[in-house]
Write an enzyme that holds these catalytic residues in place. Structure first.
Site, mmCIF file in Angstrom:
data_model
loop_
_atom_site.group_PDB
_atom_site.id
_atom_site.type_symbol
_atom_site.label_atom_id
_atom_site.label_comp_id
_atom_site.label_asym_id
_atom_site.label_seq_id
_atom_site.Cartn_x
_atom_site.Cartn_y
_atom_site.Cartn_z
ATOM 1 C CE LYS A 134 -1.759 33.224 25.499
ATOM 2 N NZ LYS A 134 -2.359 32.471 26.651
ATOM 3 C CB SER A 191 -2.645 28.902 25.287
ATOM 4 O OG SER A 191 -2.703 29.870 26.298
ATOM 5 C CB SER A 200 -1.641 29.162 29.096
ATOM 6 O OG SER A 200 -2.594 28.225 28.682
#
Ligand code: NAG
Length: 534
Positions: free
Chosen positions: A133, A208, A232
């Protein structure tokens, strides 16, 4: 003091109003999406290289069945094929990946089997691509955390977790999208735009680690790294039908995470693996936690599955700000419980956790406990140095006029963050309750207990819908507040073709039990399933 029955009736009325509210919101979003938008999905991969786990891939590279270059090229091709639809990838590192794959293949050509197997022992991801990420630093690359002012800023170091993956022979192939400051359940920001769900592009990817979840769910990657302070890793893993592990605190270092946490948040935030095949979970946990922690986690010891004790909890009730657990999610939970009851020949126990209903209060207090982090409105501007701060109110006006460099979710979070709704007395009381809840869980689960809990109140919502149900992340955040390890497991698709799932929870250092259960659920529910027609 009101009599008990008055309080109870008042709560019941609130709960009904709340159920009606969530139902109406969903109806409105459903009408809009059903009539004005078309469901698009990512077609299943037809290259067999995309259908093998990282664990298998390493073996096949070692036995010369496939080359690292072939594997890398297959994923590059797949990313080119799917990214247009899901907008999950923010940075392609294809050239450097190709070079590294070439070196792997040269090594395999030059050396004999004994030398190769020695190499694989040292580098158990030798020649396998991975993705991360956009919140884990990579030296020399731009890692934004979805923050506009970071869009040209190159990192000076790499996150320790990324270094460990690379030291294990993993090849970093791409970086994936996140929400602004990683603090929302949709991967959308003003640098790279909005990521979409590979099972239905009208729906959220979660956040996220949303781009990561979407890319893995689309078979555009086999293993990846996410991070999780309120869900997340687990939310995007759930919405995109894959496995995600939020490990025990302290076993995987957090250095190089953007932002780096302080205070109680160090217990809450975890970097962890996300993957399509459950057999990769132990491999990745081993690599990421390092030798000293492999012993602590007992990763070499087999799990006595039939000696596990299984508990389940049907969501968080009696809290009107949380959406009621949907029938589909309840059914999925029960099916997973039944499967384990049969497989392990035991009776699972249904539990209630009344203290869990204050989870939102625990979460907001835990986020601020002992922390020296910059305030949220400073993080929105720039994490390093934090020069100045964003005025969230004027930013809200700019947002409405369409020229803000921030997202609505971040602006609202910034406003909420600047208010402190609790008195000192209330804070003390809430933290006491949180710690009691933690103790209940510790004592209930021991070192052989496993708790099954819904991944979320509903399956993946339509884009923007979460703004109207902002507290649903409490289903995952509860377990950050309590700082226990969790694996999210996919449980097949529902009638709308979107993934179902369940969270498997245990006490700290029992990650291997959770992984064993995840592997059994994978066998029972066929694990990751590609998107398809309805
Ligand atoms: C991924 O796809 C989106 C949407 O088509 C595109 O805007 C974006 O530039 C792509 N990502 C990369 C790194 O090329």
């Amino acid at each position: 003091m009101l009599p008990y029955w008055v309080k109870k009736s008042f709560l019941n009325i609130l709960l009904r109003i709340s159920a009606f509210y969530f139902c109406s919101v969903h109806f409105i979003f459903w009408i809009y999406n059903a009539f004005f938008k078309q469901r698009q999905y990512v077609t299943p991969p037809n290259d067999r290289l995309l259908m093998i786990s990282a664990t298998q891939a390493v073996k096949m590279i070692a036995s010369r069945e496939i080359s690292s270059t072939e594997l890398i090229e297959a994923y590059i091709h797949r990313i080119e094929q799917v990214n247009e639809t899901i907008n999950a990838v923010v940075l392609k590192l294809f050239d450097s990946a190709r070079e590294k794959a070439k070196k792997v293949d040269e090594f395999i050509q030059k050396n004999d089997d004994a030398e190769i197997s020695q190499k694989i022992k040292q580098q158990p991801l030798f020649g396998v691509p991975f993705t991360i990420k956009d919140a884990l630093e990579v030296e020399g690359e731009i890692i934004t955390c979805g923050i506009f002012s970071r869009k040209d800023q190159k990192c000076e170091r790499s996150a320790e977790a990324v270094i460990r993956m690379q030291n294990a022979g993993g090849i970093l192939l791409a970086v994936t999208n996140v929400p602004e400051v990683c603090m929302w359940v949709e991967a959308v920001n003003t640098v790279y735009g909005r990521s979409k769900n590979p099972y239905d592009t009208r729906r959220m990817t979660g956040g996220s680690s949303g781009g990561e979840g979407a890319l893995l769910g689309a078979a555009g990657s086999v293993i990846g790294l996410g991070s999780d302070i309120g869900g997340s890793i687990r939310m995007p893993s759930f919405f995109n039908g894959i496995f995600g592990l939020k490990p025990t605190p302290g076993v995987i270092p957090l250095s190089g995470h953007v932002p780096e946490p302080t205070g109680y948040k160090e217990q809450m935030l975890r970097i962890g693996p996300m993957c399509r095949f459950a057999e990769d979970l132990p491999l990745l946990l081993r690599i990421l936690s390092g030798e000293e922690n492999v012993a602590k986690l007992n990763l070499d010891e087999p799990v006595a599955r039939k000696k596990l004790r299984i508990f389940y909890l049907e969501g968080i009730s009696e809290n009107p700000v949380l959406e009621p657990l949907s029938d589909d999610m309840r059914y999925a939970l029960k099916r997973s419980v039944k499967l384990l009851e049969r497989k392990y020949d035991l009776v699972a126990q249904r539990i209630e956790l009344p203290l869990a209903k204050n989870v939102m209060e625990y979460f907001s207090l835990s986020m601020k406990q002992d922390t020296t982090d910059p305030e949220f409105n400073k993080m929105m501007l720039c994490l390093k140095g934090t020069k100045g701060e964003v005025n969230c109110y004027s930013e809200m006006v700019k947002f409405i006029c369409g020229n803000s460099k921030h997202t609505l979710a971040a602006i609202i979070t910034g406003i909420l963050d600047s208010h402190d709704p609790f008195s000192e007395q209330q804070k003390k009381e809430l933290l006491y309750k949180r710690d009691r809840l933690k103790r209940q869980i510790t004592e209930l689960l021991g070192n052989d207990g496993v708790l099954l809990f819904p991944s979320w109140p509903t399956t993946a919502k339509f884009h923007n819908e979460p703004i109207c149900a902002p507290f649903n992340f409490c289903y995952t955040a509860l377990w950050n507040v309590l700082a226990v390890p969790v694996v999210q497991c996919p449980l097949g698709l529902d009638k709308h073709g979107v993934p179902l799932g369940v969270q498997v929870i245990g006490n700290p250092l029992t990650d291997r039990n959770l992984i064993a259960v995840a592997q059994d659920l994978e066998e029972g529910f066929n694990g990751w399933a590609p998107a398809g027609p309805l």
